[in-house]
Design a protein around this motif. Sequence first.
Motif, mmCIF file in Angstrom:
data_model
loop_
_atom_site.group_PDB
_atom_site.id
_atom_site.type_symbol
_atom_site.label_atom_id
_atom_site.label_comp_id
_atom_site.label_asym_id
_atom_site.label_seq_id
_atom_site.Cartn_x
_atom_site.Cartn_y
_atom_site.Cartn_z
ATOM 1 N N ASN A 1 -2.885 14.460 -16.166
ATOM 2 C CA ASN A 1 -2.546 15.562 -15.266
ATOM 3 C C ASN A 1 -2.781 16.910 -15.945
ATOM 4 O OD1 ASN A 1 -1.823 13.666 -13.375
ATOM 5 N ND2 ASN A 1 0.380 13.988 -13.565
ATOM 6 N N GLY A 2 -2.420 16.997 -17.221
ATOM 7 C CA GLY A 2 -2.646 18.238 -17.963
ATOM 8 C C GLY A 2 -4.128 18.571 -18.045
ATOM 9 N N TYR A 3 -4.941 17.574 -18.337
ATOM 10 C CA TYR A 3 -6.386 17.800 -18.392
ATOM 11 C C TYR A 3 -6.920 18.253 -17.033
ATOM 12 C CZ TYR A 3 -11.358 17.138 -18.801
ATOM 13 O OH TYR A 3 -12.713 17.355 -18.775
ATOM 14 N N TYR B 1 0.829 -1.197 0.000
ATOM 15 C CA TYR B 1 0.000 0.000 0.000
ATOM 16 C C TYR B 1 0.865 1.249 0.000
ATOM 17 C CZ TYR B 1 -3.301 3.563 1.285
ATOM 18 O OH TYR B 1 -4.041 4.708 1.299
ATOM 19 N N ALA B 2 1.904 1.253 0.862
ATOM 20 C CA ALA B 2 2.793 2.416 0.928
ATOM 21 C C ALA B 2 3.499 2.606 -0.413
ATOM 22 C CB ALA B 2 3.802 2.246 2.055
ATOM 23 N N GLU B 3 3.913 1.510 -1.025
ATOM 24 C CA GLU B 3 4.566 1.604 -2.318
ATOM 25 C C GLU B 3 3.595 2.142 -3.361
ATOM 26 O OE1 GLU B 3 7.112 -1.726 -3.381
ATOM 27 O OE2 GLU B 3 6.178 -1.672 -5.347
ATOM 28 N N SER B 4 2.351 1.706 -3.312
ATOM 29 C CA SER B 4 1.343 2.184 -4.239
ATOM 30 C C SER B 4 1.103 3.686 -4.062
ATOM 31 C CB SER B 4 0.039 1.416 -4.038
ATOM 32 O OG SER B 4 -0.956 1.931 -4.875
ATOM 33 N N THR B 5 0.978 4.123 -2.818
ATOM 34 C CA THR B 5 0.785 5.546 -2.549
ATOM 35 C C THR B 5 1.992 6.337 -3.034
ATOM 36 O OG1 THR B 5 -0.605 5.036 -0.649
ATOM 37 C CG2 THR B 5 0.331 7.248 -0.741
ATOM 38 N N ASN B 6 3.184 5.811 -2.794
ATOM 39 C CA ASN B 6 4.409 6.465 -3.243
ATOM 40 C C ASN B 6 4.429 6.562 -4.770
ATOM 41 O OD1 ASN B 6 7.005 7.607 -2.986
ATOM 42 N ND2 ASN B 6 7.958 5.624 -3.315
ATOM 43 N N GLN B 7 4.020 5.501 -5.452
ATOM 44 C CA GLN B 7 3.985 5.525 -6.905
ATOM 45 C C GLN B 7 2.951 6.535 -7.407
ATOM 46 O OE1 GLN B 7 6.154 3.966 -8.996
ATOM 47 N NE2 GLN B 7 5.192 5.231 -10.539
ATOM 48 N N CYS B 8 1.801 6.624 -6.746
ATOM 49 C CA CYS B 8 0.778 7.604 -7.127
ATOM 50 C C CYS B 8 1.323 9.022 -6.981
ATOM 51 C CB CYS B 8 -0.475 7.439 -6.272
ATOM 52 S SG CYS B 8 -1.350 5.895 -6.538
ATOM 53 N N THR B 9 2.094 9.246 -5.927
ATOM 54 C CA THR B 9 2.716 10.560 -5.723
ATOM 55 C C THR B 9 3.658 10.871 -6.880
ATOM 56 O OG1 THR B 9 2.560 10.294 -3.334
ATOM 57 C CG2 THR B 9 4.121 11.939 -4.135
ATOM 58 N N LYS B 10 4.415 9.877 -7.330
ATOM 59 C CA LYS B 10 5.320 10.076 -8.470
ATOM 60 C C LYS B 10 4.525 10.405 -9.726
ATOM 61 C CE LYS B 10 9.043 7.119 -6.822
ATOM 62 N NZ LYS B 10 9.744 5.840 -6.999
ATOM 63 N N TYR B 11 3.422 9.680 -9.926
ATOM 64 C CA TYR B 11 2.590 9.967 -11.101
ATOM 65 C C TYR B 11 2.047 11.398 -11.050
ATOM 66 C CZ TYR B 11 2.437 5.027 -12.512
ATOM 67 O OH TYR B 11 2.749 3.761 -12.931
ATOM 68 N N TRP B 12 1.577 11.817 -9.889
ATOM 69 C CA TRP B 12 1.019 13.159 -9.756
ATOM 70 C C TRP B 12 2.086 14.221 -9.986
ATOM 71 C CZ3 TRP B 12 -3.251 15.472 -10.455
ATOM 72 C CH2 TRP B 12 -3.477 16.749 -9.962
ATOM 73 N N SER B 13 3.338 13.882 -9.716
ATOM 74 C CA SER B 13 4.445 14.824 -9.891
ATOM 75 C C SER B 13 4.921 14.907 -11.336
ATOM 76 C CB SER B 13 5.625 14.417 -8.996
ATOM 77 O OG SER B 13 5.233 14.454 -7.645
ATOM 78 N N GLU B 14 4.433 14.005 -12.191
ATOM 79 C CA GLU B 14 4.841 14.063 -13.596
ATOM 80 C C GLU B 14 4.354 15.358 -14.235
ATOM 81 O OE1 GLU B 14 4.236 10.725 -16.148
ATOM 82 O OE2 GLU B 14 4.923 9.312 -14.620
ATOM 83 N N THR B 15 5.031 15.766 -15.278
ATOM 84 C CA THR B 15 4.694 16.990 -15.989
ATOM 85 C C THR B 15 3.247 16.946 -16.468
ATOM 86 O OG1 THR B 15 6.960 17.131 -16.762
ATOM 87 C CG2 THR B 15 5.325 18.442 -17.950
ATOM 88 N N ALA B 16 2.554 18.054 -16.280
ATOM 89 C CA ALA B 16 1.186 18.196 -16.796
ATOM 90 C C ALA B 16 1.290 18.899 -18.141
ATOM 91 C CB ALA B 16 0.331 19.002 -15.820
ATOM 92 N N VAL B 17 1.028 18.185 -19.217
ATOM 93 C CA VAL B 17 1.170 18.743 -20.559
ATOM 94 C C VAL B 17 -0.114 19.436 -20.993
ATOM 95 C CG1 VAL B 17 2.906 17.042 -21.214
ATOM 96 C CG2 VAL B 17 0.489 16.570 -21.667
ATOM 97 N N LYS B 18 0.006 20.318 -21.958
ATOM 98 C CA LYS B 18 -1.166 20.989 -22.515
ATOM 99 C C LYS B 18 -1.836 20.047 -23.517
ATOM 100 C CE LYS B 18 -2.842 25.282 -24.437
ATOM 101 N NZ LYS B 18 -4.121 25.076 -23.858
ATOM 102 N N VAL B 19 -3.104 19.787 -23.270
ATOM 103 C CA VAL B 19 -3.869 18.909 -24.160
ATOM 104 C C VAL B 19 -4.899 19.746 -24.916
ATOM 105 C CG1 VAL B 19 -3.572 16.848 -22.735
ATOM 106 C CG2 VAL B 19 -5.549 18.319 -22.356
ATOM 107 N N THR B 20 -5.279 19.263 -26.066
ATOM 108 C CA THR B 20 -6.358 19.875 -26.831
ATOM 109 C C THR B 20 -7.644 19.166 -26.436
ATOM 110 O OG1 THR B 20 -4.849 20.312 -28.662
ATOM 111 C CG2 THR B 20 -7.211 20.391 -29.143
#
Length: 179
Positions: free
Chosen positions: A156-158, A20-39
Amino acid sequence: MKGIKLTIVLVILLNSMGLYAESTNQCTKYWSETAVKVTVLEDTECPDIWEDGFNKENKKVAKEIGFNLKDNNWTSTGICNHVLYKNTDYYIYWAEMKHNKTDLIMIFNPNNSFAYSRAIDRTKLKKEGFKVEDSVDVNLSCAKSGNDHNIVSALNGYLFQETSIQNIFKYRVYDRFKP
């Protein structure tokens, strides 16, 4: 014999907590990824997650997070947001559980999917619950299928571009819409 059983139970429990802790940590990494501009393109109808027509890989991602797809508490509009990033179409599907407001935010295309799920942390709620304007802590889960390296950044961009979600670890009523 009881000692061995206790040891086995403790090992399983400690391993589960680590996952669970690893999953939460991975989710934090995903949320920290660049938020790109989407159309943002026109919304489209899509089957609901509990229906047969919903993509099997997407269902697997939801199950991986811990959702029972046969639960009668699911609610969704049957509409997917449609976005384009680097000539790739993505669809964003929203669903929530009626009884506790746990939500599912999933982005997918035919071969890939990624989802965040936010479960309200009931231990941090006030006795009187929360109001529409309140922001409450969540227990975050996530899962990914496929090898599209842009899928998380597109979601994340959306979220930053089209919703009032600024922190995936917080929940506000109606935060999937811009104020």
